[in-house]
Design an enzyme around this catalytic site. Structure first.
Site, PDB file in Angstrom:
ATOM      1  N   ASP A 213       0.877  -1.167   0.000  1.00 33.56           N
ATOM      2  CA  ASP A 213       0.000   0.000   0.000  1.00 33.56           C
ATOM      3  C   ASP A 213       0.916   1.218   0.000  1.00 33.56           C
ATOM      4  O   ASP A 213       1.608   1.485   0.990  1.00 33.56           O
ATOM      5  CB  ASP A 213      -0.895  -0.020   1.243  1.00 33.56           C
ATOM      6  CG  ASP A 213      -1.820   1.193   1.334  1.00 33.56           C
ATOM      7  OD1 ASP A 213      -1.639   2.148   0.549  1.00 33.56           O
ATOM      8  OD2 ASP A 213      -2.712   1.181   2.196  1.00 33.56           O
TER       9      ASP A 213
ATOM     10  N   SER B   6       0.587  10.762 -16.994  1.00 31.90           N
ATOM     11  CA  SER B   6      -0.576  10.942 -17.859  1.00 31.90           C
ATOM     12  C   SER B   6      -0.311  12.158 -18.733  1.00 31.90           C
ATOM     13  O   SER B   6       0.551  13.003 -18.401  1.00 31.90           O
ATOM     14  CB  SER B   6      -1.824  11.174 -16.996  1.00 31.90           C
ATOM     15  OG  SER B   6      -2.901  11.682 -17.764  1.00 31.90           O
TER      16      SER B   6
ATOM     17  N   TYR C 204      -6.988  15.168 -10.229  1.00 33.24           N
ATOM     18  CA  TYR C 204      -6.093  14.150 -10.779  1.00 33.24           C
ATOM     19  C   TYR C 204      -4.935  14.817 -11.522  1.00 33.24           C
ATOM     20  O   TYR C 204      -3.766  14.458 -11.330  1.00 33.24           O
ATOM     21  CB  TYR C 204      -6.877  13.242 -11.714  1.00 33.24           C
ATOM     22  CG  TYR C 204      -6.044  12.216 -12.452  1.00 33.24           C
ATOM     23  CD1 TYR C 204      -5.621  11.053 -11.813  1.00 33.24           C
ATOM     24  CD2 TYR C 204      -5.690  12.398 -13.789  1.00 33.24           C
ATOM     25  CE1 TYR C 204      -4.865  10.107 -12.488  1.00 33.24           C
ATOM     26  CE2 TYR C 204      -4.945  11.463 -14.477  1.00 33.24           C
ATOM     27  CZ  TYR C 204      -4.530  10.318 -13.815  1.00 33.24           C
ATOM     28  OH  TYR C 204      -3.778   9.379 -14.488  1.00 33.24           O
TER      29      TYR C 204
END
Length: 255
Positions: free
Chosen positions: A50, A125, A138
């Site tokens: 995690d 991205s 985001y």
């Protein structure tokens, strides 16, 4: 072949990267918050990790053994206007997409630096270089991620560590956690959902992104920023050449 640790490998881009690298003969250490979701992957190790939990990161890196390459992929998104986005959601995204990536990088860097070699590959991205309406939180995490990654490239290059940022656009089968949409009936920003679908452009496959990541890892001198697929490259080139007097894409939105 390299020993490659991948975060967020249970689905989406991370899973495709694990399959591609394993098929090329690399030693793949696939990690996820739920390691049982990795059971069917053809990899060497499956570990719980995690990225928002320091103890989890420390344990995974210890159990992984020598890591030549980190592919930092774990991430999530939401779709909501900035006017109404819960700040807890924004904080969660930064913890996962940005600080989580740095946390794992901090874990593998000392050994890489001592060996005088290593690779850090951050899955970003096109939104690490531009913004889209309703996906601002985001995009902010990816802009911040790219700032951290470029800084690491400067700081660690002297020690033989190479850093790359892979920038997909729209991925046809989705990537990571499904987007949470927070637009109630009658929300004044709802028309932007239609504009968002158009602005995001043509999709590429998960497999195409995985090939880009694998090719980047195997290059002797990889680029710092690597668009994943022709659509991403076209959008980023358009962004780079666009005038700065108005927000990029504002002229494209008709609502």
């Amino acid at each position: 072949m390299s020993s490659v640790l991948i975060t967020g490998a249970s689905r989406g881009i991370g899973r495709a990267i694990a399959i591609e690298l394993a098929g090329r003969g690399h030693r793949v250490i696939a990690t996820a918050r739920r390691p049982e979701a990795l059971a069917d992957l053809p990899v060497d190790q499956r570990l719980r990790l995690d990225v928002t939990d320091q103890d989890s990161v420390d344990a995974a890196i210890r159990d992984a053994g020598e890591v030549d390459v980190l592919v930092s992929n774990a991430g999530a998104t939401v779709r909501v206007p900035l006017e109404s986005v819960p700040l807890d959601d924004v904080e969660r995204l930064f913890q996962l997409n940005t600080l989580g990536a740095l946390r794992v990088a901090q874990g593998v860097l000392p050994a890489m630096r001592a060996r005088g070699a290593g690779r850090l590959v951050f899955v970003s991205s096109i939104q690490g270089r531009m913004v889209l309406p309703l996906v601002g939180p985001y995009g902010a995490t990816k802009w911040a991620l790219e700032a951290l990654a470029e800084t690491l490239a400067i700081e660690t290059g002297h020690f033989g560590i190479k850093v790359s940022i892979v920038q997909p656009g729209v991925v046809s089968s989705g990537s990571g956690e499904p987007a949470k949409v927070s637009l109630p009936d009658g929300d004044p920003y709802t028309p932007l959902l239609g504009a968002l679908a158009v602005l995001r452009g043509e999709a590429v496959t998960l497999e195409a992104v995985a090939v880009t990541v694998a090719d980047t890892i195997e290059q002797a001198e990889p680029a710092l920023r690597v668009p994943a697929g022709a659509p991403a490259k076209q959008v980023l080139e358009a962004r780079k050449s666009a005038p700065e007097d108005k927000p990029f894409l504002m002229r494209e939105i008709d609502w």
